[in-house]
Design a protein around this motif. Structure first.
Motif, PDB file in Angstrom:
ATOM      1  N   ASP A  66      65.405 -45.768 -15.212  1.00 15.59           N
ATOM      2  CA  ASP A  66      66.136 -44.453 -14.389  1.00 15.59           C
ATOM      3  C   ASP A  66      66.482 -44.716 -13.099  1.00 15.59           C
ATOM      4  OD1 ASP A  66      66.081 -43.216 -16.874  1.00 15.59           O
ATOM      5  OD2 ASP A  66      64.677 -41.848 -16.188  1.00 15.59           O
ATOM      6  N   ILE A  67      67.856 -44.309 -12.855  1.00 17.71           N
ATOM      7  CA  ILE A  67      68.140 -44.700 -11.069  1.00 17.71           C
ATOM      8  C   ILE A  67      68.965 -43.806 -10.612  1.00 17.71           C
ATOM      9  CG2 ILE A  67      67.914 -47.210 -11.150  1.00 17.71           C
ATOM     10  CD1 ILE A  67      71.067 -47.533 -11.171  1.00 17.71           C
ATOM     11  N   SER A  68      69.272 -43.449  -9.384  1.00 22.90           N
ATOM     12  CA  SER A  68      70.003 -42.406  -8.575  1.00 22.90           C
ATOM     13  C   SER A  68      70.321 -43.239  -7.411  1.00 22.90           C
ATOM     14  CB  SER A  68      69.511 -41.102  -8.491  1.00 22.90           C
ATOM     15  OG  SER A  68      70.531 -40.378  -8.070  1.00 22.90           O
ATOM     16  N   GLY A  69      71.583 -43.429  -7.139  1.00 21.27           N
ATOM     17  CA  GLY A  69      71.800 -44.245  -5.761  1.00 21.27           C
ATOM     18  C   GLY A  69      73.378 -44.061  -5.671  1.00 21.27           C
ATOM     19  N   ARG A  70      73.772 -45.163  -4.781  1.00 21.45           N
ATOM     20  CA  ARG A  70      75.220 -45.261  -4.296  1.00 21.45           C
ATOM     21  C   ARG A  70      75.741 -46.489  -4.760  1.00 21.45           C
ATOM     22  NH1 ARG A  70      77.833 -47.110   0.278  1.00 21.45           N
ATOM     23  NH2 ARG A  70      75.595 -47.966   0.913  1.00 21.45           N
ATOM     24  N   ALA A 122      67.378 -36.133  -9.202  1.00 19.17           N
ATOM     25  CA  ALA A 122      68.270 -36.694 -10.035  1.00 19.17           C
ATOM     26  C   ALA A 122      67.704 -37.888 -10.853  1.00 19.17           C
ATOM     27  CB  ALA A 122      69.703 -37.154  -9.341  1.00 19.17           C
ATOM     28  N   ALA A 123      66.997 -38.715 -10.051  1.00 15.96           N
ATOM     29  CA  ALA A 123      66.506 -39.910 -10.893  1.00 15.96           C
ATOM     30  C   ALA A 123      65.363 -39.836 -11.901  1.00 15.96           C
ATOM     31  CB  ALA A 123      65.829 -40.970 -10.048  1.00 15.96           C
ATOM     32  N   ALA A 124      64.806 -38.490 -11.946  1.00 18.54           N
ATOM     33  CA  ALA A 124      64.069 -37.993 -12.895  1.00 18.54           C
ATOM     34  C   ALA A 124      64.739 -37.798 -14.373  1.00 18.54           C
ATOM     35  CB  ALA A 124      63.258 -36.702 -12.556  1.00 18.54           C
ATOM     36  N   ILE A 125      66.077 -37.492 -14.410  1.00 20.96           N
ATOM     37  CA  ILE A 125      66.568 -36.767 -15.437  1.00 20.96           C
ATOM     38  C   ILE A 125      67.097 -37.910 -16.684  1.00 20.96           C
ATOM     39  CG2 ILE A 125      68.691 -35.694 -16.337  1.00 20.96           C
ATOM     40  CD1 ILE A 125      68.463 -33.980 -13.678  1.00 20.96           C
ATOM     41  N   PRO A 126      67.764 -39.003 -16.245  1.00 16.59           N
ATOM     42  CA  PRO A 126      68.270 -39.693 -17.400  1.00 16.59           C
ATOM     43  C   PRO A 126      67.836 -40.024 -18.804  1.00 16.59           C
ATOM     44  CG  PRO A 126      69.083 -40.562 -15.288  1.00 16.59           C
ATOM     45  CD  PRO A 126      67.956 -39.427 -14.899  1.00 16.59           C
ATOM     46  N   MET A 127      66.414 -40.682 -18.540  1.00 20.50           N
ATOM     47  CA  MET A 127      66.000 -41.191 -19.931  1.00 20.50           C
ATOM     48  C   MET A 127      65.447 -39.996 -20.545  1.00 20.50           C
ATOM     49  SD  MET A 127      63.285 -43.938 -21.065  1.00 20.50           S
ATOM     50  CE  MET A 127      64.240 -45.309 -21.163  1.00 20.50           C
ATOM     51  N   ALA A 128      64.495 -39.300 -19.913  1.00 19.43           N
ATOM     52  CA  ALA A 128      63.991 -37.914 -20.242  1.00 19.43           C
ATOM     53  C   ALA A 128      64.577 -36.863 -20.558  1.00 19.43           C
ATOM     54  CB  ALA A 128      62.915 -37.496 -19.296  1.00 19.43           C
ATOM     55  N   GLY A 129      65.748 -36.515 -20.016  1.00 18.56           N
ATOM     56  CA  GLY A 129      66.827 -35.632 -20.260  1.00 18.56           C
ATOM     57  C   GLY A 129      67.598 -35.917 -21.504  1.00 18.56           C
ATOM     58  N   GLN A 130      68.085 -37.177 -21.458  1.00 17.80           N
ATOM     59  CA  GLN A 130      68.920 -37.334 -22.744  1.00 17.80           C
ATOM     60  C   GLN A 130      68.063 -37.406 -23.973  1.00 17.80           C
ATOM     61  OE1 GLN A 130      72.420 -40.133 -21.864  1.00 17.80           O
ATOM     62  NE2 GLN A 130      70.978 -40.906 -20.490  1.00 17.80           N
ATOM     63  N   SER A 282      64.283 -30.480 -12.573  1.00 13.55           N
ATOM     64  CA  SER A 282      63.332 -31.410 -12.697  1.00 13.55           C
ATOM     65  C   SER A 282      61.966 -31.307 -11.961  1.00 13.55           C
ATOM     66  CB  SER A 282      63.965 -32.763 -11.978  1.00 13.55           C
ATOM     67  OG  SER A 282      65.323 -33.034 -12.706  1.00 13.55           O
ATOM     68  N   VAL A 283      60.687 -31.242 -12.759  1.00 14.19           N
ATOM     69  CA  VAL A 283      59.470 -31.113 -12.181  1.00 14.19           C
ATOM     70  C   VAL A 283      58.929 -32.402 -11.664  1.00 14.19           C
ATOM     71  CG1 VAL A 283      57.118 -30.320 -12.422  1.00 14.19           C
ATOM     72  CG2 VAL A 283      59.193 -29.047 -13.187  1.00 14.19           C
TER      73      VAL A 283
END
Length: 314
Positions: A66-70, A122-130, A282-283
């Motif tokens: 999981d990443i969040s960036g530019r 934002a980085a917390a979301i991708p794998m766990a959220g999907q 996201s907690v």
């Protein structure tokens, strides 16, 4: 670039914080300056070598998905994004590559970051959220009014599943320790069971869906609390899963479903929209710098986390 690298399978101590070459992008990829990454159970399980018989490692490797960036560079065939875009995603390459200052991401797995979230959240979301979305919507075919039990509701996957189940209109029962009182007060499940105080697998209430977000139970242990036609969903496929699916044929239509999460821009954009509408939060359990990934993994392996563990890169 700086990265958390491993050269062999083992405990958290195998990480080395060192300088390695910046990755090269393919024509359908972008190069992302990573601001934050998150730790998922698959990361430390791969580091230990749990998957080595079907996912061969070519050491050295940089783990993390999981990443969040530019975005700082786009491949020649990338059309939906441009340099400077703030994005988040679940990386699709073998072992990922998230625990580094730069990572390559496939365009098809990428989404613009929710405007109202910083990179940490934002980085917390991708794998766990999907994982949560695909489990409930695709495997569970969740419907308004259904009764759903979420085992491990305070964890990374579980706390998103709890929120999504409520968004879908289900009646939610969260299974987790009572020590997560702040999380429970924030996410407001309809019912809460402290697994340390109550044998929730032998209760009288029946559920349309039992989602084992922690991967700690089996269909056989949960089938008693499944309603006729109910669905048991696990994030941890087990060797006996096929046997359990056969057994399910003789249990009044009860079903067994396992999930192998797929990175889809369309699903990430669903989660992005929910986050921007402040329906999905996201907690954050804890935040570690990139050179302390070993400590983050030790925390992840404690099985006592609340929400997500984050690696702050920039």
């Amino acid at each position: 670039m700086k990265a958390a690298v491993i050269y062999e399978y083992g405990g958290p101590e195998v990480f080395r914080y060192e300088e390695i070459p910046q990755p090269e992008i393919k024509e359908d990829e972008v190069l992302v300056e990573v601001h934050a990454a998150s730790v998922n159970p698959v990361d430390w399980k791969q580091r230990k070598g749990n998957h080595k018989f079907f996912l061969k490692a070519r050491f050295p490797i940089v783990p993390g998905y999981d990443i969040s960036g530019r975005i700082i560079k786009c491949g020649s065939k990338v059309t939906k994004f441009k340099d400077g875009d703030k994005v988040f995603c679940r990386l699709t390459k073998r072992f990922g590559g998230a625990f580094a200052e730069y990572a390559t991401a496939r365009e098809s797995a990428l989404s613009l970051k929710p405007k109202n979230l910083d990179h940490i959240h934002a980085a917390a979301i991708p794998m766990a959220g999907q994982t949560s979305l695909q489990a409930l919507r695709d495997k569970g075919r969740i419907k308004p009014g259904q009764k759903i039990m979420i085992i491990g509701a305070a964890g990374g996957v579980g706390h998103y599943a709890l929120q999504l189940a409520r968004i879908f209109g289900a009646e939610t029962t969260a299974v987790c320790s009572s020590r997560h009182e702040k999380l429970l007060a924030l996410l407001k499940p309809d019912h809460h069971i402290d697994y340390r105080k109550e044998d929730y697998l032998n209760g009288n209430k029946l559920y349309d869906i039992v989602f084992d977000a922690a991967g700690v139970k089996t269909f056989l242990s949960c089938k008693k609390i499944l309603a006729p036609g109910g669905i048991y969903i696990t994030v941890l496929p087990r060797p006996k899963l096929l046997v359990h699916k056969i057994i399910a044929l003789f249990t009044k239509g009860k079903k067994v479903r396992s999930l192998l999460q797929k990175s889809k821009r369309s699903d990430l954009e669903v989660l992005k929209k929910l986050a921007e509408e402040e329906k999905l939060v996201s907690v954050i359990d804890s935040i570690y710098p990139l050179d302390k990934v070993s400590e983050a993994h030790r925390r992840a392996e404690s099985y006592s986390t609340e929400g997500k563990i984050i690696i702050k890169v920039k």
